[in-house]
Design an enzyme around this catalytic site. Sequence first.
Site, PDB file in Angstrom:
ATOM      1  N   MET A  39      27.139  42.030  43.065  1.00 30.50           N
ATOM      2  CA  MET A  39      27.686  43.084  43.837  1.00 30.50           C
ATOM      3  C   MET A  39      28.576  42.646  44.962  1.00 30.50           C
ATOM      4  O   MET A  39      29.454  43.401  45.296  1.00 30.50           O
ATOM      5  CB  MET A  39      26.575  44.011  44.268  1.00 30.50           C
ATOM      6  CG  MET A  39      26.563  44.415  45.682  1.00 30.50           C
ATOM      7  SD  MET A  39      25.448  43.802  46.885  1.00 30.50           S
ATOM      8  CE  MET A  39      24.242  42.866  46.220  1.00 30.50           C
ATOM      9  N   PRO A  40      28.469  41.471  45.535  1.00 35.58           N
ATOM     10  CA  PRO A  40      29.505  41.179  46.528  1.00 35.58           C
ATOM     11  C   PRO A  40      30.896  41.179  45.895  1.00 35.58           C
ATOM     12  O   PRO A  40      31.085  40.697  44.783  1.00 35.58           O
ATOM     13  CB  PRO A  40      29.139  39.774  47.022  1.00 35.58           C
ATOM     14  CG  PRO A  40      27.670  39.680  46.799  1.00 35.58           C
ATOM     15  CD  PRO A  40      27.442  40.429  45.509  1.00 35.58           C
ATOM     16  N   LEU A  41      31.813  41.777  46.619  1.00 39.17           N
ATOM     17  CA  LEU A  41      33.227  41.726  46.260  1.00 39.17           C
ATOM     18  C   LEU A  41      33.850  40.729  47.216  1.00 39.17           C
ATOM     19  O   LEU A  41      33.830  40.933  48.426  1.00 39.17           O
ATOM     20  CB  LEU A  41      33.865  43.102  46.409  1.00 39.17           C
ATOM     21  CG  LEU A  41      35.381  43.168  46.240  1.00 39.17           C
ATOM     22  CD1 LEU A  41      35.796  42.710  44.853  1.00 39.17           C
ATOM     23  CD2 LEU A  41      35.866  44.586  46.528  1.00 39.17           C
TER      24      LEU A  41
ATOM     25  N   THR B 252      32.527  42.032  50.737  1.00 37.20           N
ATOM     26  CA  THR B 252      31.987  43.371  50.857  1.00 37.20           C
ATOM     27  C   THR B 252      30.652  43.353  50.126  1.00 37.20           C
ATOM     28  O   THR B 252      30.584  42.970  48.950  1.00 37.20           O
ATOM     29  CB  THR B 252      32.941  44.410  50.249  1.00 37.20           C
ATOM     30  OG1 THR B 252      34.207  44.299  50.891  1.00 37.20           O
ATOM     31  CG2 THR B 252      32.401  45.818  50.425  1.00 37.20           C
TER      32      THR B 252
END
Length: 130
Positions: free
Chosen positions: A1-3, A72
Site C-alpha cells: 500500500m505505500p505509494l 503515501t
Amino acid sequence: MPLVQVSLRRGKPAAYHQAIFDRVYRAMRETFNVPEDDRFMAITEHDASTFSVSPTYFGIARSDDAILLQLTVSNTRTREQKQALYRRIVEVLQESPGLRPEDVFINLVEVLPENWSFGHGIAQYVANKS
C-alpha cells in the site's frame, strides 16, 4: 500500500533507479510490514532548473545527488515504525546505489484506509467492512 514517489536529478542509469526501487521496498517490508507484491513506485527525473534542494537546511550538507522520497501510507503505523523506516531506508540506500545519508530526504503522507483503490473502482481496505 505505500505509494512511493522518488524525485532526483536527471542522469542516473537504470541500475541506479532499480537499486532505489529494490532497496526502498526492502526497507518497507522490514519495518512497515508491507506485504509481498505491494509495490507501487515511480521515479521522476529533473533537470537542474526544475529540482531544488537546500544544500544546508538543518545543518545537513547535501550534494547534487540528493533525492526526495515521498511515501503515501495508511495512517496505521506507530512513531517507532516510522523512525525505523527512515533509518532503514538510509541504511539500504547507502549500501546500494551508494547514496550518502545526508542526501536522502523522506516525507510520509498519511491517509485513511478508505483513500485507496487498487483497481475496479473499489476501496479494497474498506469494501468488506460495515
